[in-house]
Design a protein around this motif. Sequence first.
Motif, short mmCIF file in Angstrom:
data_model
loop_
_atom_site.label_atom_id
_atom_site.label_comp_id
_atom_site.label_asym_id
_atom_site.label_seq_id
_atom_site.Cartn_x
_atom_site.Cartn_y
_atom_site.Cartn_z
N ARG A 97 40.77 43.12 42.07
CA ARG A 97 39.81 43.90 42.85
C ARG A 97 39.11 43.03 43.89
N ASP B 145 45.13 47.12 45.03
CA ASP B 145 45.09 48.28 44.17
C ASP B 145 45.53 47.86 42.77
N VAL B 146 44.96 48.48 41.76
CA VAL B 146 45.32 48.18 40.37
C VAL B 146 45.90 49.43 39.74
#
Length: 475
Positions: free
Chosen positions: A213, A218-219
């Motif tokens: 982050r 993006d996770v």
Amino acid sequence: MDKTSTNSGVLVVLDYGARVPLHRQIEASIRDSIRAGRLPRGSSLPSSRVLAADLGVSRGVVVEAYQQLTAEGYLASRGGGYTQVAAGPSPATAGLLHLARPVPPRIDLSYGRADVSSFPRASWLRAIRGALASAPNDLFGYLAGRGVPQLRTAIADYLNRVRGTVAQPDQVVICTGYAQGIALLVGVLAAAGARRLALEDPSSGDDALPAARAAGLDVAGIPVDRDGIRVDLLRACGADAVVLTPSHQWPTGSVLSAQNRSAVLRWAAERGAVVIEDDYDAEYRYDRTPVGALQGVAPDRVVYAGSASKTLAPGLRLGWFVLPGRLAEPMAQAKIAADRGSPALEQLALADLITRGEFDRHLRRMRPVYRRRRDALLAALSRRLPRLEPAGVSAGLHLVTWLPPDLDEATVVEAAARAGVGIEGVTPYRISHPGPGGLIFGYATVSEQAIAEGVDILAGVIGRLAPGPAAGGRR
């Protein structure tokens, strides 16, 4: 961007755009609060995990700040694993500031620590003395980003012998623990164009997740089952890299199946993706020889990561990453930019422990100790809480049990804490996919007698929450 933490009771202001490292900013905020009397002598600080979560940084960043302030005399570590202010005005002169943190549990079954009371102090002292006596002068200057060659060679030889890796010393980068290493690697991948990082769901929330982050990635949380990560969902998520714990999934304890190992590597080859193998506790498998490292099958696609935190002690702050050639130099440059390299003497000492075989001997001593504690936990759960369903293989320093649907995870954890037993729930480690409630038991630092006592107390707590068969068990 500034972030101020007040939920955990400590005022910390971070400027993420500043050139000052985050741990230095945390040190400065706490140091200033102590000097100004806002944190009087004797005040308890939040745990490193709690403060890291509040600030959105890795736990290693907070640990490093706490360690520096302890070395300076501002803080002191107390029994039970908590930290207090050791300098500054007393509460009487500072106005009695009380920080919001729970009382340390009488029996701490929470996860996260090896038994550092068994650290091989005599062997380490001999190794440090040997390093001081024999180290060439240039090792006391600025070092290359990869780390000292003695440790990189020892690590490569050890991993090739014990974990089945395909590692050369020039592929190894020594870091200040896994937390720093994964943050550096995520930054390297982001700079190379990565946009999305996949993580096992659930998984640890204090290393790869905040690093991704912070790097603007993006996770994607990918659910796990008894065979490890769901590769079908990994394929569909569009990730450029994935972090796995294939030998002992954290926290559920599953092992990535042979079929899924092959499928992950096919996915990585087809997509040009990177697999990051967090091999955090593979040395502790109690029922069989541990599965070999994934890196040994595809060294051009897999980054292998390990550390001394579970095998020796987290306070050593030593970790190692074995990288494909194209990533090794950028990782070394990132390490240099971060802190000019990890301390040389500790690296030489660990290299000595490994090459003399004392590291192996220490592991052979600890495996039966941890296995007996695991067995004691399983026996106590079977006797007193048979409705809690243990999960995972016989390995590691923790155990997950799934709760029956009539028990609320958060309620159990909070009630256990009030009764003096520290445990953790699974839900805080879920990223985006809900799942059953569960408890994470850590047994590495607790005696067999205390484990049994803690489970007895927990059984009483659950009996009061769900009277009748929910508590179950026999005395």
